[in-house]
Design a protein around this motif. Structure first.
Motif, mmCIF file in Angstrom:
data_model
loop_
_atom_site.group_PDB
_atom_site.id
_atom_site.type_symbol
_atom_site.label_atom_id
_atom_site.label_comp_id
_atom_site.label_asym_id
_atom_site.label_seq_id
_atom_site.Cartn_x
_atom_site.Cartn_y
_atom_site.Cartn_z
ATOM 1 N N PRO A 65 -12.752 -18.133 -2.716
ATOM 2 C CA PRO A 65 -12.456 -16.779 -2.240
ATOM 3 C C PRO A 65 -12.808 -16.569 -0.770
ATOM 4 C CG PRO A 65 -14.444 -16.791 -3.575
ATOM 5 C CD PRO A 65 -13.874 -18.168 -3.671
ATOM 6 N N PHE A 66 -11.815 -16.224 0.035
ATOM 7 C CA PHE A 66 -12.081 -15.869 1.427
ATOM 8 C C PHE A 66 -11.117 -14.813 1.953
ATOM 9 C CE2 PHE A 66 -8.685 -18.858 2.014
ATOM 10 C CZ PHE A 66 -8.100 -18.560 3.229
ATOM 11 N N LEU A 67 -10.083 -14.487 1.178
ATOM 12 C CA LEU A 67 -9.079 -13.548 1.658
ATOM 13 C C LEU A 67 -9.448 -12.092 1.372
ATOM 14 C CD1 LEU A 67 -5.702 -15.236 0.631
ATOM 15 C CD2 LEU A 67 -6.779 -15.210 2.889
ATOM 16 N N HIS A 68 -9.148 -11.239 2.342
ATOM 17 C CA HIS A 68 -9.238 -9.795 2.178
ATOM 18 C C HIS A 68 -7.819 -9.236 2.043
ATOM 19 C CE1 HIS A 68 -13.544 -9.343 3.550
ATOM 20 N NE2 HIS A 68 -13.255 -10.553 4.004
ATOM 21 N N LYS A 69 -7.737 -8.047 1.515
ATOM 22 C CA LYS A 69 -6.432 -7.400 1.359
ATOM 23 C C LYS A 69 -5.798 -7.178 2.731
ATOM 24 C CE LYS A 69 -4.707 -3.475 -1.350
ATOM 25 N NZ LYS A 69 -5.166 -2.285 -2.102
ATOM 26 N N PRO A 70 -4.509 -7.535 2.916
ATOM 27 C CA PRO A 70 -3.895 -7.413 4.241
ATOM 28 C C PRO A 70 -3.332 -6.029 4.556
ATOM 29 C CG PRO A 70 -2.400 -8.530 2.750
ATOM 30 C CD PRO A 70 -3.660 -8.280 1.967
ATOM 31 N N PHE A 71 -3.671 -5.040 3.775
ATOM 32 C CA PHE A 71 -3.248 -3.665 4.044
ATOM 33 C C PHE A 71 -4.161 -2.727 3.268
ATOM 34 C CE2 PHE A 71 -0.457 -5.663 0.877
ATOM 35 C CZ PHE A 71 -0.777 -4.948 -0.255
ATOM 36 N N VAL A 72 -4.125 -1.469 3.626
ATOM 37 C CA VAL A 72 -4.916 -0.442 2.937
ATOM 38 C C VAL A 72 -3.999 0.307 1.982
ATOM 39 C CG1 VAL A 72 -6.265 1.671 3.223
ATOM 40 C CG2 VAL A 72 -6.519 -0.205 4.855
ATOM 41 N N GLY A 205 -9.727 -7.738 8.451
ATOM 42 C CA GLY A 205 -9.463 -6.312 8.484
ATOM 43 C C GLY A 205 -8.972 -5.790 9.815
ATOM 44 N N GLU A 206 -8.915 -6.646 10.840
ATOM 45 C CA GLU A 206 -8.426 -6.209 12.151
ATOM 46 C C GLU A 206 -6.909 -6.035 12.099
ATOM 47 O OE1 GLU A 206 -8.560 -7.819 16.784
ATOM 48 O OE2 GLU A 206 -10.036 -8.505 15.312
ATOM 49 N N ILE A 207 -6.405 -4.969 12.715
ATOM 50 C CA ILE A 207 -4.966 -4.726 12.730
ATOM 51 C C ILE A 207 -4.281 -5.759 13.614
ATOM 52 C CG2 ILE A 207 -3.134 -3.103 13.362
ATOM 53 C CD1 ILE A 207 -5.029 -0.822 12.713
ATOM 54 N N ILE A 208 -3.288 -6.449 13.036
ATOM 55 C CA ILE A 208 -2.569 -7.480 13.788
ATOM 56 C C ILE A 208 -1.116 -7.096 14.060
ATOM 57 C CG2 ILE A 208 -4.051 -9.345 12.980
ATOM 58 C CD1 ILE A 208 -1.900 -10.034 10.922
ATOM 59 N N GLY A 209 -0.661 -6.005 13.458
ATOM 60 C CA GLY A 209 0.709 -5.559 13.666
ATOM 61 C C GLY A 209 1.060 -4.437 12.716
ATOM 62 N N LEU A 210 2.334 -4.051 12.737
ATOM 63 C CA LEU A 210 2.834 -2.992 11.865
ATOM 64 C C LEU A 210 3.984 -3.535 11.025
ATOM 65 C CD1 LEU A 210 2.946 -0.008 14.403
ATOM 66 C CD2 LEU A 210 1.074 -0.644 12.852
ATOM 67 N N SER A 211 4.057 -3.100 9.786
ATOM 68 C CA SER A 211 5.108 -3.572 8.889
ATOM 69 C C SER A 211 6.470 -3.081 9.353
ATOM 70 C CB SER A 211 4.847 -3.095 7.463
ATOM 71 O OG SER A 211 4.972 -1.685 7.390
ATOM 72 N N GLY A 212 7.518 -3.779 8.892
ATOM 73 C CA GLY A 212 8.868 -3.391 9.262
ATOM 74 C C GLY A 212 9.901 -4.048 8.377
ATOM 75 N N ASP A 213 11.105 -4.200 8.914
ATOM 76 C CA ASP A 213 12.182 -4.846 8.169
ATOM 77 C C ASP A 213 12.950 -5.802 9.082
ATOM 78 O OD1 ASP A 213 13.418 -3.012 9.784
ATOM 79 O OD2 ASP A 213 14.524 -2.006 8.184
ATOM 80 N N SER A 214 12.244 -6.395 10.046
ATOM 81 C CA SER A 214 12.891 -7.315 10.973
ATOM 82 C C SER A 214 13.191 -8.641 10.286
ATOM 83 C CB SER A 214 11.999 -7.556 12.204
ATOM 84 O OG SER A 214 10.786 -8.191 11.834
ATOM 85 N N GLY A 215 14.128 -9.379 10.838
ATOM 86 C CA GLY A 215 14.478 -10.669 10.268
ATOM 87 C C GLY A 215 15.367 -10.543 9.049
ATOM 88 N N CYS A 216 15.218 -11.483 8.134
ATOM 89 C CA CYS A 216 16.062 -11.529 6.931
ATOM 90 C C CYS A 216 15.434 -10.657 5.849
ATOM 91 C CB CYS A 216 16.207 -12.973 6.455
ATOM 92 S SG CYS A 216 17.471 -13.210 5.185
ATOM 93 N N ALA A 217 15.530 -9.346 6.020
ATOM 94 C CA ALA A 217 14.925 -8.391 5.093
ATOM 95 C C ALA A 217 15.948 -7.328 4.740
ATOM 96 C CB ALA A 217 13.688 -7.748 5.706
ATOM 97 N N SER A 218 16.056 -7.015 3.457
ATOM 98 C CA SER A 218 16.986 -5.990 2.994
ATOM 99 C C SER A 218 16.354 -4.607 3.000
ATOM 100 C CB SER A 218 17.485 -6.320 1.585
ATOM 101 O OG SER A 218 16.391 -6.440 0.690
ATOM 102 N N GLY A 219 15.057 -4.541 3.287
ATOM 103 C CA GLY A 219 14.345 -3.275 3.335
ATOM 104 C C GLY A 219 12.964 -3.497 3.884
#
Length: 278
Positions: A65-72, A205-219
């Motif tokens: 175990p070493f991973l934290h949740k990548p979003f709140v 827990g440090e913010i590394i970016g914001l979610s989106g729909d860039s690339g090959c994403a339908s939503g």
């Protein structure tokens, strides 16, 4: 949420085998003697609920175990890790196998397994949701990916993504043992904005970016992927399932020439809920 939420759902479904696995996982990770006693007593209660003839619980998957949740917060999972086989377009076997060993034909309308060869997990979330570093690491990529053709959209696309390298930490005088402490990489894809630079060191827990729909994403969603750098079958980095393998028998990806063993990598209470896809 996390492991405790998964345990609550398993008990609600009367899936006693899965519930016992999760209680064992919690027992392994608690340092509080009182909490450990409570979990041991709760385990005895769950054992009494087994129906005659039910199979005994199978062993827990290996864990580190070493991973934290990548979003709140909580967001619905829409795509799981395909254990047969997570090779993207190179898969093509039209067979999806979840970490619990469930098998189905991948389909864009399937609630849990949409993409044949999917190498990570997708969580549907609004554009602009803060994405967090799942562990301490160094940014190895923070930019647009090369342009490629997206079959589902029928056009060329370029997505924003971030990769983090996670290496074991040692005190002065210690030497890294790659056999027991492998290096890992986490990938965060389809971002709308990147908030870090390559070479930067980030904390959990440090913010590394914001979610989106860039690339090959339908939503709008987050594609989260984990790769293992050491102790893989080919000697090359391989995508792995951070929830491990809970199915009966051997994990097909663990014995594939390009594969690797999947471990449970989430810290207690940090595993994002998989909802009905658990």
């Amino acid at each position: 949420m996390g492991v405790y939420a998964q345990l609550a759902r398993a008990v609600e479904r009367q899936d006693w085998v899965q519930a016992l696995r999760l209680v064992d996982l919690l027992r392994e990770h608690t340092e509080d003697p009182a909490q450990r006693r409570d979990l041991e007593n709760y385990r005895l209660e769950l054992e009494r609920r087994f129906h005659p003839g039910d199979p005994p619980p199978t062993p827990l998957p290996p864990y580190r175990p070493f991973l934290h949740k990548p979003f709140v917060g909580e967001f619905p999972v829409t795509n799981l890790f395909d254990h047969d086989l997570p090779l993207g377009e190179r898969d093509g076997n039209r067979r999806f196998v979840s970490g619990q060993g469930q098998v189905w034909i991948p389909d864009p309308l399937h609630p849990c397994g949409k993409s044949d060869g999917h190498a990570g997990y997708d969580w549907e979330m609004p554009v602009g949701t803060p994405i967090l570093a799942a562990a301490a690491g160094r940014v190895t990529l923070a930019r647009e990916e090369p342009e490629f053709f997206c079959p589902s959209l029928g056009r060329l696309v370029r997505g924003l993504r971030v990769r983090l390298l996670h290496e074991p930490e040692f005190s002065d005088g210690e030497r890294a043992d790659r056999r027991t402490l492998p290096r890992w990489e986490t990938l965060y894809a389809h971002l709308s904005q990147v908030g870090v630079q390559e070479g930067q060191v980030v904390a959990p827990g440090e913010i590394i970016g914001l979610s989106g729909d860039s690339g090959c994403a339908s939503g709008p969603h987050l594609h989260f992927e984990v790769r293992r750098f050491d102790n893989t079958n080919s000697g090359q980095p391989a995508a792995v399932d951070p929830y491990g393998w809970f199915g009966s028998g051997l994990d097909p990806w663990s014995i594939h020439p390009l594969g690797a063993e999947s471990l449970f990598l989430w810290q207690v209470g940090q595993a994002p809920s998989l909802g009905a896809c658990l």
